[in-house]
Motif scaffolding. Structure first.
Motif, PDB file in Angstrom:
ATOM      1  N   GLY A 145       0.732  -1.071  -0.171  1.00  0.00           N
ATOM      2  CA  GLY A 145       0.133  -0.113   0.090  1.00  0.00           C
ATOM      3  C   GLY A 145       0.867   1.176   0.324  1.00  0.00           C
ATOM      4  O   GLY A 145       1.983   1.411   0.523  1.00  0.00           O
ATOM      5  N   ILE A 146       0.293   2.256  -0.639  1.00  0.00           N
ATOM      6  CA  ILE A 146       0.932   3.270  -0.741  1.00  0.00           C
ATOM      7  C   ILE A 146       0.057   4.565  -0.909  1.00  0.00           C
ATOM      8  O   ILE A 146      -1.244   4.255  -0.638  1.00  0.00           O
ATOM      9  CB  ILE A 146       2.016   3.843  -2.301  1.00  0.00           C
ATOM     10  CG1 ILE A 146       0.827   3.738  -3.144  1.00  0.00           C
ATOM     11  CG2 ILE A 146       2.729   3.434  -2.321  1.00  0.00           C
ATOM     12  CD1 ILE A 146       1.149   4.375  -4.403  1.00  0.00           C
ATOM     13  N   GLY A 147       0.611   6.143   0.200  1.00  0.00           N
ATOM     14  CA  GLY A 147      -0.506   7.035   0.253  1.00  0.00           C
ATOM     15  C   GLY A 147      -0.268   7.706  -1.482  1.00  0.00           C
ATOM     16  O   GLY A 147      -0.046   6.974  -2.540  1.00  0.00           O
ATOM     17  N   SER A 148      -1.527   8.496  -1.052  1.00  0.00           N
ATOM     18  CA  SER A 148      -1.321  10.104  -2.312  1.00  0.00           C
ATOM     19  C   SER A 148      -0.793  10.260  -2.996  1.00  0.00           C
ATOM     20  O   SER A 148      -0.642  10.250  -4.379  1.00  0.00           O
ATOM     21  CB  SER A 148      -2.360  10.705  -2.186  1.00  0.00           C
ATOM     22  OG  SER A 148      -3.843  10.177  -1.690  1.00  0.00           O
ATOM     23  N   SER A 149       0.462  10.179  -2.974  1.00  0.00           N
ATOM     24  CA  SER A 149       1.969  11.155  -3.309  1.00  0.00           C
ATOM     25  C   SER A 149       2.348   9.728  -4.046  1.00  0.00           C
ATOM     26  O   SER A 149       3.040  10.334  -5.296  1.00  0.00           O
ATOM     27  CB  SER A 149       2.248  11.682  -1.913  1.00  0.00           C
ATOM     28  OG  SER A 149       2.093  12.473  -1.271  1.00  0.00           O
ATOM     29  N   GLU A 150       2.793   8.894  -3.228  1.00  0.00           N
ATOM     30  CA  GLU A 150       3.472   7.540  -4.194  1.00  0.00           C
ATOM     31  C   GLU A 150       2.337   7.326  -5.909  1.00  0.00           C
ATOM     32  O   GLU A 150       2.770   7.077  -6.187  1.00  0.00           O
ATOM     33  CB  GLU A 150       3.543   7.068  -3.144  1.00  0.00           C
ATOM     34  CG  GLU A 150       4.442   6.696  -2.266  1.00  0.00           C
ATOM     35  CD  GLU A 150       5.041   6.515  -1.497  1.00  0.00           C
ATOM     36  OE1 GLU A 150       6.284   5.807  -1.360  1.00  0.00           O
ATOM     37  OE2 GLU A 150       3.950   4.929  -0.921  1.00  0.00           O
ATOM     38  N   VAL A 151       0.744   7.604  -4.873  1.00  0.00           N
ATOM     39  CA  VAL A 151       0.140   7.241  -6.190  1.00  0.00           C
ATOM     40  C   VAL A 151       0.520   8.063  -7.589  1.00  0.00           C
ATOM     41  O   VAL A 151       0.558   8.019  -8.646  1.00  0.00           O
ATOM     42  CB  VAL A 151      -1.078   7.701  -5.635  1.00  0.00           C
ATOM     43  CG1 VAL A 151      -2.471   7.352  -7.226  1.00  0.00           C
ATOM     44  CG2 VAL A 151      -2.154   6.576  -4.693  1.00  0.00           C
ATOM     45  N   GLU A 152       0.154   9.578  -7.313  1.00  0.00           N
ATOM     46  CA  GLU A 152       0.625  10.128  -8.246  1.00  0.00           C
ATOM     47  C   GLU A 152       2.224   9.855  -8.544  1.00  0.00           C
ATOM     48  O   GLU A 152       2.637   9.377 -10.000  1.00  0.00           O
ATOM     49  CB  GLU A 152       1.012  11.898  -8.003  1.00  0.00           C
ATOM     50  CG  GLU A 152       1.006  12.542  -8.817  1.00  0.00           C
ATOM     51  CD  GLU A 152       1.461  14.097  -8.186  1.00  0.00           C
ATOM     52  OE1 GLU A 152       1.131  14.146  -6.828  1.00  0.00           O
ATOM     53  OE2 GLU A 152       1.472  15.385  -9.292  1.00  0.00           O
ATOM     54  N   HIS A 153       2.901   9.533  -8.206  1.00  0.00           N
ATOM     55  CA  HIS A 153       4.040   9.276  -8.003  1.00  0.00           C
ATOM     56  C   HIS A 153       4.484   8.526 -10.124  1.00  0.00           C
ATOM     57  O   HIS A 153       5.021   8.091 -10.771  1.00  0.00           O
ATOM     58  CB  HIS A 153       5.320   9.083  -7.477  1.00  0.00           C
ATOM     59  CG  HIS A 153       6.490   9.124  -7.595  1.00  0.00           C
ATOM     60  ND1 HIS A 153       7.744   7.421  -8.332  1.00  0.00           N
ATOM     61  CD2 HIS A 153       8.140   9.879  -7.296  1.00  0.00           C
ATOM     62  CE1 HIS A 153       8.500   8.062  -8.193  1.00  0.00           C
ATOM     63  NE2 HIS A 153       8.591   9.358  -7.827  1.00  0.00           N
ATOM     64  N   VAL A 154       3.673   6.693  -8.826  1.00  0.00           N
ATOM     65  CA  VAL A 154       3.481   5.755 -10.377  1.00  0.00           C
ATOM     66  C   VAL A 154       2.513   5.948 -11.201  1.00  0.00           C
ATOM     67  O   VAL A 154       3.162   5.780 -12.090  1.00  0.00           O
ATOM     68  CB  VAL A 154       2.916   4.166  -9.184  1.00  0.00           C
ATOM     69  CG1 VAL A 154       2.242   3.285 -10.226  1.00  0.00           C
ATOM     70  CG2 VAL A 154       3.531   4.472  -8.204  1.00  0.00           C
ATOM     71  N   LEU A 155       1.790   7.529 -10.976  1.00  0.00           N
ATOM     72  CA  LEU A 155       1.068   7.425 -12.426  1.00  0.00           C
ATOM     73  C   LEU A 155       1.448   8.219 -12.789  1.00  0.00           C
ATOM     74  O   LEU A 155       1.778   7.641 -14.410  1.00  0.00           O
ATOM     75  CB  LEU A 155      -0.654   7.897 -11.732  1.00  0.00           C
ATOM     76  CG  LEU A 155      -1.417   7.367 -11.180  1.00  0.00           C
ATOM     77  CD1 LEU A 155      -2.704   8.994 -10.998  1.00  0.00           C
ATOM     78  CD2 LEU A 155      -2.756   6.581 -11.890  1.00  0.00           C
ATOM     79  N   SER A 156       2.671   9.091 -12.618  1.00  0.00           N
ATOM     80  CA  SER A 156       3.473   9.966 -13.443  1.00  0.00           C
ATOM     81  C   SER A 156       4.685   8.627 -13.752  1.00  0.00           C
ATOM     82  O   SER A 156       5.646   9.296 -15.376  1.00  0.00           O
ATOM     83  CB  SER A 156       3.791  10.933 -12.810  1.00  0.00           C
ATOM     84  OG  SER A 156       2.564  12.111 -12.536  1.00  0.00           O
ATOM     85  N   THR A 157       5.214   7.886 -13.243  1.00  0.00           N
ATOM     86  CA  THR A 157       6.499   7.672 -13.842  1.00  0.00           C
ATOM     87  C   THR A 157       6.380   6.252 -13.929  1.00  0.00           C
ATOM     88  O   THR A 157       7.365   5.595 -13.929  1.00  0.00           O
ATOM     89  CB  THR A 157       7.836   8.382 -12.672  1.00  0.00           C
ATOM     90  OG1 THR A 157       7.654   7.120 -11.205  1.00  0.00           O
ATOM     91  CG2 THR A 157       8.205   9.346 -12.794  1.00  0.00           C
ATOM     92  N   GLN A 158       5.564   5.467 -12.899  1.00  0.00           N
ATOM     93  CA  GLN A 158       5.575   3.945 -13.350  1.00  0.00           C
ATOM     94  C   GLN A 158       6.774   3.895 -12.395  1.00  0.00           C
ATOM     95  O   GLN A 158       6.825   1.771 -12.113  1.00  0.00           O
ATOM     96  CB  GLN A 158       5.844   3.117 -14.494  1.00  0.00           C
ATOM     97  CG  GLN A 158       4.943   1.481 -15.013  1.00  0.00           C
ATOM     98  CD  GLN A 158       3.439   1.869 -14.875  1.00  0.00           C
ATOM     99  OE1 GLN A 158       2.929   2.897 -14.484  1.00  0.00           O
ATOM    100  NE2 GLN A 158       3.107   1.031 -13.634  1.00  0.00           N
ATOM    101  N   THR A 159       6.893   3.991 -11.330  1.00  0.00           N
ATOM    102  CA  THR A 159       8.106   3.348 -10.829  1.00  0.00           C
ATOM    103  C   THR A 159       8.079   4.858  -9.101  1.00  0.00           C
ATOM    104  O   THR A 159       6.607   5.695  -8.761  1.00  0.00           O
ATOM    105  CB  THR A 159       9.358   4.292 -10.806  1.00  0.00           C
ATOM    106  OG1 THR A 159       9.429   6.015 -10.666  1.00  0.00           O
ATOM    107  CG2 THR A 159      10.449   3.607 -11.942  1.00  0.00           C
TER     108      THR A 159
END
Lengths: 469, 203
Positions: A145-159
Motif C-alpha cells: 500500500g502507498i499514500g496519495s503522493s506515491e499514487v501520483e508518483h506511480v501514475l507519472s513515472t511507473q516507479t
C-alpha cells in the motif's frame, strides 16, 4: 554476500531501475490498482502540471470505498461520496485509465477484482493507494500500500523511490484443525508478533499449513499482513496459484502462458536463503480466534478469556489493555464465549470472496439469527455475488435472516453509510477493530466468516465447531 | 513540497501506543476531494463529543497545546491505513514534527512526501520528553533538522539520528516526481528490456 535469495530479493532486484546515491532504489511498478478515495490528489496535480499517465495499460481503477451496497444504480445520496465517485470516473476518462464501472458485474473491492481479472500475477510489483494491497502477495508478487503522493508518483513515472525492506519469515506447519481458517491463522500470527512485529520487513509465509490453503485463504492471510506492521506479505506461487490465474482476462495467454510459468517457477526462495527475522507457529494449536480489544493484536482463542490489566507485563501494556476494555465495555477475565453481539458483518477485502460466502452459508443453513441481532453479507465483487447466487447461497442466508447486499468495502471502513450505531457490538470478518472504525463508539470483534455467522445465530461468540456438531 | 528546517513551539503529549490512522483522522473526512480544513478533524473522536463539542480534557483542547507544533507519541504511531489525510490533518492543525519510539511504514513515507519530520528516539528518551511536554511550563521545544537537535525549555539539547536521504529531501523540499521524471531514459530502457522478456505485462 550469499547468492541464495529469497522470493522477495528476486522480485525486488528484478525491478530496480536505478540505485540512488542516498541508499534508496527507483523501483519499477508493473501494476497499479486504484480507487476513488486516494487517487484524486494525483490526478489533480497531474492535470495542473500537464503530465500524462505514463502507462495507462498498467493501471486498473474501480470504485469501491464510498459505494452504497443497496439501491445500486440510483443516484448516490451522500454529496461528498457522489462527487468523489464521479471524480474518479472523470479522471479515468480524461487520463485514458481503464475503469471498471459501478454498474459492471466485475465491479467490487479493488483487492478482490485484481486477482479476479488476472491483473495480480506472480513475480510482479503491484501497488495501490490502500494498505490492504498486501492481499495480492498471496500470488507471490510484491504488493504494498502507498499514500496519495506515491499514487501520483506511480501514475507519472511507473516507479517509486523506496528503501529496501528486510526479509522476515513466518512458518506455519502442521494441519489446521477442521473449522479453523486462514483468518484464524493470521489473527493468531498477529497475536504472536504484535501489530508492529513486521515493521520495516516484508513477510514471507511458508510451511505446510500455508501451502494447504486455497488462494482465498492465502489472500486472507496476506491481506492482514499490514495489521502485523509489514507493508507486504508473500506466499510463493505454486500449482494452486497457477490454476487460479490461468484463463483470467488479464493473465498471459497461449505461448505467453508457458513462458510465464517458466519464469514464475524460478521465483521461490532458494533453499538456505537468509531472513532477518523468523517466527514459527504450530497450525494444530490454532483455535478459532476472536479479538477483544481495539488493535488486531488483541486476540484470544474462542475458549479463552479477556485479559486482566493487572496481569500485564508493564504499565504501558496495562494502560493499553484497560483503555481497550473501557472502550469495548468488557470486564477482565470475562470468557470470550460470554460476549453478546448486536450485529454481524460478513464481507471486506479480507473475507469477501466466494469461499467466505460458502462458509457463511454452510453455518447459516437451516438456522436463524438470534433475537435482536441484525446481520449483513456483502460480497466482495459482482462476480462473487453472481457465483454465490448461482449456488443458491443468497437464498440460504436470506432465509436465515441475513441481508444480501451489493459489493463494496461497506462496513469495513463505514464510509458508505453502512455503519454501527454508538455502543453496538459487531462480529466482523473485516481487518481492523480500531476505535470507531465501523462507526463512532461501535465495538468490533474480528473473526472468520463461519465464526461471525455462528455468533449471529447464537447471539454470542461460540466455537463454530461445537455448533456444527 | 514544503521544506523542513527548524520548528519551535509547544510539544503536546499523547501517551498511547498503537495510535492508528483512524484515530488521527476518521473516515468521514476521507470522502471529500480537498485537503482543506482537515486540521479540524485531527484526533476527532478524542477531541469532540457526540454533539461535536470539544472535550475539555483532551490535550489539544487545552492551552498551550491548542497551538502545538510538535507531538510526542507512543510506539507504533499511525499504524493502519495508507490515508495521506493523516499527515495532511497534522500539517493543517500546525503539527509538523512527531517524536515517538516507532512509526508505521506507510505513514512514515507519507510524512516525508509532505515535509513533516518524524523523529525516532529510544523509548526512555521519548518518556522524558513526554513528561516535559505534559508540563505547560516546560513544553516548549525547538527542532533544528540541519543540526539534528531538539532544544528543550531549559536550554538542554537532545540529538537525533536521521537517514541522509530523508534529511536532504526535507531540508530542500525536494519533489520526488520532478527528480524521477529526469530519469525517463532509464525507465524507458528498463521497460524495453522487460517487454522483451515478459511481453504479457504490456497490454
Amino acid at each position: 554476500m550469499s547468492t541464495r535469495k529469497t522470493l522477495f530479493d528476486k522480485i525486488w532486484e528484478s525491478h530496480v531501475v536505478a540505485e540512488n546515491d542516498d541508499g534508496t532504489s527507483l523501483l519499477y511498478i508493473d501494476m497499479h490498482l486504484t480507487h476513488e478515495v486516494t487517487s484524486w490528489p494525483g490526478f489533480e496535480s497531474m492535470r495542473n502540471n500537464d503530465r500524462p499517465v505514463r502507462r495507462p495499460d498498467a493501471v486498473l481503477a474501480v470504485p469501491d470505498h464510498v459505494i452504497p451496497t443497496t439501491n445500486r444504480g440510483e443516484r448516490i445520496e451522500d454529496d461528498q461520496a457522489r462527487v468523489q465517485f464521479e471524480t474518479l470516473v472523470k479522471n479515468c476518462a480524461d487520463f485514458n485509465v481503464p475503469l471498471i464501472p459501478l454498474m459492471d458485474e466485475r465491479q467490487g473491492i479493488v483487492h478482490i477484482i485484481g486477482p479476479e481479472q488476472g491483473a495480480t500475477q506472480p513475480g510482479i510489483t503491484l501497488v495501490c493507494g490502500d494498505s490492504h494491497t498486501a492481499t495480492h502477495g498471496a500470488f507471490g508478487c510484491l504488493a504494498f500500500g502507498i499514500g496519495s503522493s506515491e499514487v501520483e508518483h506511480v501514475l507519472s513515472t511507473q516507479t517509486l523511490v523506496q528503501k529496501r525492506p528486510k526479509n522476515m519469515r513466518v512458518s506455519v506447519d502442521g494441519d489446521l484443525p477442521l473449522g479453523v481458517t486462514g483468518k484464524d491463522m493470521i489473527l493468531a500470527i498477529i497475536g504472536a508478533i504484535g501489530t508492529a512485529g513486521g515493521t520495516g520487513h516484508v513477510i514471507e509465509y511458508v510451511g505446510s499449513a500455508i501451502r494447504a490453503l486455497s488462494m482465498e485463504g492465502r489472500m486472507t492471510v496476506c491481506n492482514m499482513t499490514i495489521e502485523g506492521g509489514a507493508r507486504a506479505g508473500l506466499i510463493a506461487a505454486d500449482e494452486t496459484t497457477f490454476a487460479y490465474v490461468k484463463g483470467r482476462p488479464m493473465a498471459p495467454k497461449d505461448g505467453d502462458w508457458d513462458a510465464a510459468l517458466d519464469y514464475w517457477r524460478s521465483l521461490p526462495s532458494d533453499p538456505g536463503a537468509a531472513y532477518d527475522k523468523e517466527v514459527s507457529l504450530d497450525a494444530e494449536a490454532i483455535a478459532p480466534q476472536v479479538t477483544w480489544g481495539t488493535s488486531p493484536e488483541d486476540v484470544a482463542p474462542i475458549d479463552g478469556r479477556v485479559p486482566d490489566p493487572a496481569a500485564a507485563a508493564d504499565d504501558k501494556q496495562k494502560n493499553a489493555i484497560q483503555q481497550a476494555l473501557d472502550y469495548m465495555d468488557l470486564k477482565a477475565n470475562q470468557p470470550i464465549a460470554d460476549i453478546k453481539i448486536d450485529r454481524a458483518f460478513i464481507g471486506s477485502c479480507t473475507n469477501g470472496r466466494i469461499e467466505d460466502m460458502r462458509a457463511a452459508a454452510e453455518v447459516a443453513k437451516g438456522r436463524t439469527l438470534a433475537a435482536g441481532v441484525s446481520a449483513m453479507v456483502v460480497p466482495g465483487s459482482g462476480l462473487v455475488k453472481a457465483q454465490a447466487e448461482a449456488e443458491g447461497l443468497d437464498k440460504i442466508l436470506v432465509a436465515a435472516g441475513f441481508e444480501w447486499r451489493d459489493p463494496g468495502c461497506s462496513m469495513c471502513i463505514a464510509m458508505n453509510g453502512d455503519m454501527l450505531q454508538p455502543g453496538e457490538r459487531c462480529a466482523s470478518t473485516s481487518n481492523r477493530n480500531f476505535r470507531g472504525r465501523q462507526g463512532r463508539d461501535g465495538r468490533t470483534h474480528l473473526v472468520s466468516p463461519a465464526m461471525a455467522v455462528a455468533a449471529a445465530i447464537e447471539g454470542h461468540f461460540v466455537d463454530v465447531r461445537e455448533l456444527a456438531s | 513540497m514544503k521544506k523542513f528546517t527548524t520548528l519551535s513551539g509547544p510539544a503536546a503529549p499523547l501517551p498511547m501506543i498503537n495510535v492508528d490512522t483512524d484515530q488521527i483522522i476518521p473516515k468521514q473526512y476521507l470522502s471529500a476531494i480537498t485537503r482543506a480544513g482537515l486540521g479540524k478533524g485531527l484526533f476527532h473522536d478524542f477531541r469532540y463529543d457526540m454533539e461535536d463539542k470539544e472535550k475539555p480534557d483532551f490535550v489539544l483542547n487545552r492551552e498551550p497545546y491548542r497551538n502545538a507544533k510538535i507531538l510526542i507519541a507512543g510506539d507504533n504511531f499511525a499504524c493502519g491505513s495508507s490515508r495521506e489525510h493523516a499527515p495532511w490533518s497534522l500539517d493543517d492543525f500546525g503539527i509538523r514534527c512527531v517524536i515517538a519510539p516507532g512509526f508505521a511504514d506507510i505513514f512514515f513515507n507519507n510524512c516525508t512526501k509532505n515535509g513533516l519530520l518524524l523523529i525516532v528516539l529510544e523509548e526512555a528518551k521519548v518518556n522524558e520528553l513526554m513528561a516535559l511536554a505534559d508540563n505547560p511550563q516546560a513544553c516548549e521545544m525547538a527542532v533544528d533538522l540541519e543540526a539534528q537537535t531538539i532544544t528543550l525549555a531549559d536550554g538542554a539539547t537532545v540529538t537525533f539520528e536521521i537517514e541522509a536521504s530523508r534529511k536532504h529531501r526535507l531540508l530542500n523540499g525536494l519533489d520526488d516526481i520532478e527528480i524521477t521524471l529526469q530519469k525517463g531514459a532509464e525507465i524507458g530502457a528498463f521497460e524495453a528490456k522487460q517487454k522483451a522478456a515478459l511481453p504479457w505485462l504490456y497490454r
